[in-house]
Design a protein around this motif. Sequence first.
Motif, PDB file in Angstrom:
ATOM      1  N   GLU A   1       0.758  -1.268  -0.095  1.00  0.00           N
ATOM      2  CA  GLU A   1      -0.099  -0.045   0.072  1.00  0.00           C
ATOM      3  C   GLU A   1       0.882   1.453   0.011  1.00  0.00           C
ATOM      4  O   GLU A   1       1.792   1.195   0.751  1.00  0.00           O
ATOM      5  CB  GLU A   1      -0.852  -0.282   1.103  1.00  0.00           C
ATOM      6  CG  GLU A   1      -1.687  -1.357   1.293  1.00  0.00           C
ATOM      7  CD  GLU A   1      -2.482  -1.040   2.639  1.00  0.00           C
ATOM      8  OE1 GLU A   1      -3.732  -2.061   2.541  1.00  0.00           O
ATOM      9  OE2 GLU A   1      -2.712  -0.078   3.344  1.00  0.00           O
ATOM     10  N   LEU A   2       0.639   2.531  -0.615  1.00  0.00           N
ATOM     11  CA  LEU A   2       1.199   3.367  -0.770  1.00  0.00           C
ATOM     12  C   LEU A   2       0.431   4.747  -0.561  1.00  0.00           C
ATOM     13  O   LEU A   2      -0.561   4.773  -0.913  1.00  0.00           O
ATOM     14  CB  LEU A   2       1.683   3.778  -2.230  1.00  0.00           C
ATOM     15  CG  LEU A   2       2.733   2.710  -2.878  1.00  0.00           C
ATOM     16  CD1 LEU A   2       3.211   3.224  -4.324  1.00  0.00           C
ATOM     17  CD2 LEU A   2       3.702   2.505  -2.073  1.00  0.00           C
TER      18      LEU A   2
ATOM     19  N   ASN B   1      -8.074   3.878  -4.155  1.00  0.00           N
ATOM     20  CA  ASN B   1      -8.715   3.027  -3.311  1.00  0.00           C
ATOM     21  C   ASN B   1      -9.116   3.607  -1.814  1.00  0.00           C
ATOM     22  O   ASN B   1     -10.042   3.291  -1.070  1.00  0.00           O
ATOM     23  CB  ASN B   1      -7.615   1.967  -2.771  1.00  0.00           C
ATOM     24  CG  ASN B   1      -7.048   1.104  -4.117  1.00  0.00           C
ATOM     25  OD1 ASN B   1      -6.104   1.492  -4.652  1.00  0.00           O
ATOM     26  ND2 ASN B   1      -7.997   0.011  -4.463  1.00  0.00           N
ATOM     27  N   TYR B   2      -8.258   4.742  -1.465  1.00  0.00           N
ATOM     28  CA  TYR B   2      -8.539   5.502  -0.178  1.00  0.00           C
ATOM     29  C   TYR B   2      -8.048   7.022  -0.534  1.00  0.00           C
ATOM     30  O   TYR B   2      -7.468   7.163  -1.387  1.00  0.00           O
ATOM     31  CB  TYR B   2      -7.531   5.095   0.965  1.00  0.00           C
ATOM     32  CG  TYR B   2      -7.839   3.807   1.633  1.00  0.00           C
ATOM     33  CD1 TYR B   2      -8.472   3.540   2.848  1.00  0.00           C
ATOM     34  CD2 TYR B   2      -7.379   2.395   1.117  1.00  0.00           C
ATOM     35  CE1 TYR B   2      -8.754   2.612   3.453  1.00  0.00           C
ATOM     36  CE2 TYR B   2      -7.861   1.268   1.616  1.00  0.00           C
ATOM     37  CZ  TYR B   2      -8.568   1.307   2.752  1.00  0.00           C
ATOM     38  OH  TYR B   2      -8.778   0.006   3.658  1.00  0.00           O
ATOM     39  N   VAL B   3      -8.834   7.616   0.342  1.00  0.00           N
ATOM     40  CA  VAL B   3      -8.633   9.105   0.623  1.00  0.00           C
ATOM     41  C   VAL B   3      -8.117   9.255   2.041  1.00  0.00           C
ATOM     42  O   VAL B   3      -8.952   8.528   3.024  1.00  0.00           O
ATOM     43  CB  VAL B   3      -9.676  10.060   0.286  1.00  0.00           C
ATOM     44  CG1 VAL B   3      -9.475  11.420   0.947  1.00  0.00           C
ATOM     45  CG2 VAL B   3      -9.979  10.181  -1.214  1.00  0.00           C
ATOM     46  N   LYS B   4      -6.933   9.742   2.330  1.00  0.00           N
ATOM     47  CA  LYS B   4      -6.290   9.714   3.511  1.00  0.00           C
ATOM     48  C   LYS B   4      -6.440  11.398   4.093  1.00  0.00           C
ATOM     49  O   LYS B   4      -6.131  12.177   2.970  1.00  0.00           O
ATOM     50  CB  LYS B   4      -4.838   9.352   3.665  1.00  0.00           C
ATOM     51  CG  LYS B   4      -4.262   9.329   4.984  1.00  0.00           C
ATOM     52  CD  LYS B   4      -2.792   8.456   4.958  1.00  0.00           C
ATOM     53  CE  LYS B   4      -1.920   8.739   6.186  1.00  0.00           C
ATOM     54  NZ  LYS B   4      -0.894   8.118   6.032  1.00  0.00           N
TER      55      LYS B   4
ATOM     56  N   VAL C   1      -2.595  -1.010  -3.443  1.00  0.00           N
ATOM     57  CA  VAL C   1      -3.498  -0.255  -2.887  1.00  0.00           C
ATOM     58  C   VAL C   1      -2.996   1.053  -2.673  1.00  0.00           C
ATOM     59  O   VAL C   1      -1.877   1.378  -2.331  1.00  0.00           O
ATOM     60  CB  VAL C   1      -3.847  -0.423  -1.513  1.00  0.00           C
ATOM     61  CG1 VAL C   1      -4.641   0.582  -0.693  1.00  0.00           C
ATOM     62  CG2 VAL C   1      -4.773  -1.911  -1.582  1.00  0.00           C
ATOM     63  N   CYS C   2      -3.739   2.255  -3.215  1.00  0.00           N
ATOM     64  CA  CYS C   2      -3.349   3.530  -3.331  1.00  0.00           C
ATOM     65  C   CYS C   2      -4.202   4.523  -2.317  1.00  0.00           C
ATOM     66  O   CYS C   2      -5.620   4.274  -2.341  1.00  0.00           O
ATOM     67  CB  CYS C   2      -3.571   4.255  -4.803  1.00  0.00           C
ATOM     68  SG  CYS C   2      -3.376   6.047  -5.052  1.00  0.00           S
ATOM     69  N   LYS C   3      -3.403   5.386  -1.603  1.00  0.00           N
ATOM     70  CA  LYS C   3      -4.317   6.097  -0.565  1.00  0.00           C
ATOM     71  C   LYS C   3      -3.772   7.373  -1.038  1.00  0.00           C
ATOM     72  O   LYS C   3      -2.269   7.744  -0.646  1.00  0.00           O
ATOM     73  CB  LYS C   3      -3.919   5.697   0.959  1.00  0.00           C
ATOM     74  CG  LYS C   3      -4.030   4.268   1.338  1.00  0.00           C
ATOM     75  CD  LYS C   3      -3.937   4.177   2.887  1.00  0.00           C
ATOM     76  CE  LYS C   3      -3.830   2.785   3.064  1.00  0.00           C
ATOM     77  NZ  LYS C   3      -2.413   2.516   3.404  1.00  0.00           N
ATOM     78  N   LEU C   4      -4.286   8.411  -1.316  1.00  0.00           N
ATOM     79  CA  LEU C   4      -4.092   9.751  -1.588  1.00  0.00           C
ATOM     80  C   LEU C   4      -4.100  10.788  -0.142  1.00  0.00           C
ATOM     81  O   LEU C   4      -5.553  10.652   0.208  1.00  0.00           O
ATOM     82  CB  LEU C   4      -4.992  10.358  -2.623  1.00  0.00           C
ATOM     83  CG  LEU C   4      -4.669   9.813  -4.077  1.00  0.00           C
ATOM     84  CD1 LEU C   4      -5.488  10.361  -4.926  1.00  0.00           C
ATOM     85  CD2 LEU C   4      -3.232   9.943  -4.609  1.00  0.00           C
TER      86      LEU C   4
ATOM     87  N   ILE D   1     -11.828   5.473   3.373  1.00  0.00           N
ATOM     88  CA  ILE D   1     -11.256   6.738   4.097  1.00  0.00           C
ATOM     89  C   ILE D   1     -10.344   6.333   5.226  1.00  0.00           C
ATOM     90  O   ILE D   1     -10.464   5.474   5.969  1.00  0.00           O
ATOM     91  CB  ILE D   1     -12.153   7.514   4.841  1.00  0.00           C
ATOM     92  CG1 ILE D   1     -13.236   8.085   3.667  1.00  0.00           C
ATOM     93  CG2 ILE D   1     -11.644   8.631   5.523  1.00  0.00           C
ATOM     94  CD1 ILE D   1     -14.524   8.658   4.095  1.00  0.00           C
ATOM     95  N   LYS D   2      -9.059   6.805   5.098  1.00  0.00           N
ATOM     96  CA  LYS D   2      -7.853   6.797   6.244  1.00  0.00           C
ATOM     97  C   LYS D   2      -8.019   7.745   7.100  1.00  0.00           C
ATOM     98  O   LYS D   2      -7.779   8.833   6.582  1.00  0.00           O
ATOM     99  CB  LYS D   2      -6.691   6.052   5.731  1.00  0.00           C
ATOM    100  CG  LYS D   2      -5.770   5.932   6.774  1.00  0.00           C
ATOM    101  CD  LYS D   2      -4.469   5.385   6.265  1.00  0.00           C
ATOM    102  CE  LYS D   2      -3.193   5.313   7.235  1.00  0.00           C
ATOM    103  NZ  LYS D   2      -2.011   4.800   6.773  1.00  0.00           N
TER     104      LYS D   2
END
Length: 221
Positions: A95-96, A158-161, A130-133, A188-189
């Motif tokens: 995951e990034l 995949n996620y917004v952080k 997995v991509c988390k922006l 959401i993270k």
Amino acid sequence: MHKLPLKIPGLNKFIDHTFLSPLATAADIKRLCEEAIEYGFYAVCVPPYFVPKAHQALHDHAVKVATVIGYPYGYSETSIKVAEARRSLDEGADELDIVINISAVKSGDWNYVRTEIEQMATTVRLKGKVCKLILEISVMTDEELERLVELCNKVRPNYVKTSSGTQGGATVEQIRYLRANLDSEIRIKASGGIRTRTAAAELLEAGADRIGTSSGLTIIQ
């Protein structure tokens, strides 16, 4: 939306056990991974330099390896961030957590912001990871946040952080806003300043799907 009491069974499974200090050592990362295995955290989040070490420590376990790209301010050139992402994925990251270019947002360069988000998400997607922006919400105006959410709905990471943890912490209000305005499949993270079980539970109840924290042991014990 999660309806969870303060005593949350399985709370550990929502937590990315994080250590991103510039003073981190190999011993710190070894301990972080051992704790993640012992307590069953979802992932560890480590500096890119330590991705191979974390991957080696966790390859026989369910704990995922996450790392940060463009951390902490996001203003590296897109090509550099893409190269950093590819290297981390090749070295074993699952995951990034990618910091958007905050300076580009503040300059109103929305074409640049959109192109970078698209390239970063595509780079991760093509690897099946997995991509988390990271939107760094606490420094965004209402208009900037609205436009970022619109872009995320088009790009579909995949996620917004919420935060890198360096520019302010996650709030219940931020999570509620994101959950009300992001497409339902975008998770959401919550990250930044989450140090207690109560804070983690409130963010999960507000709609967060993951918690990023360096206080994971305190939260679950």
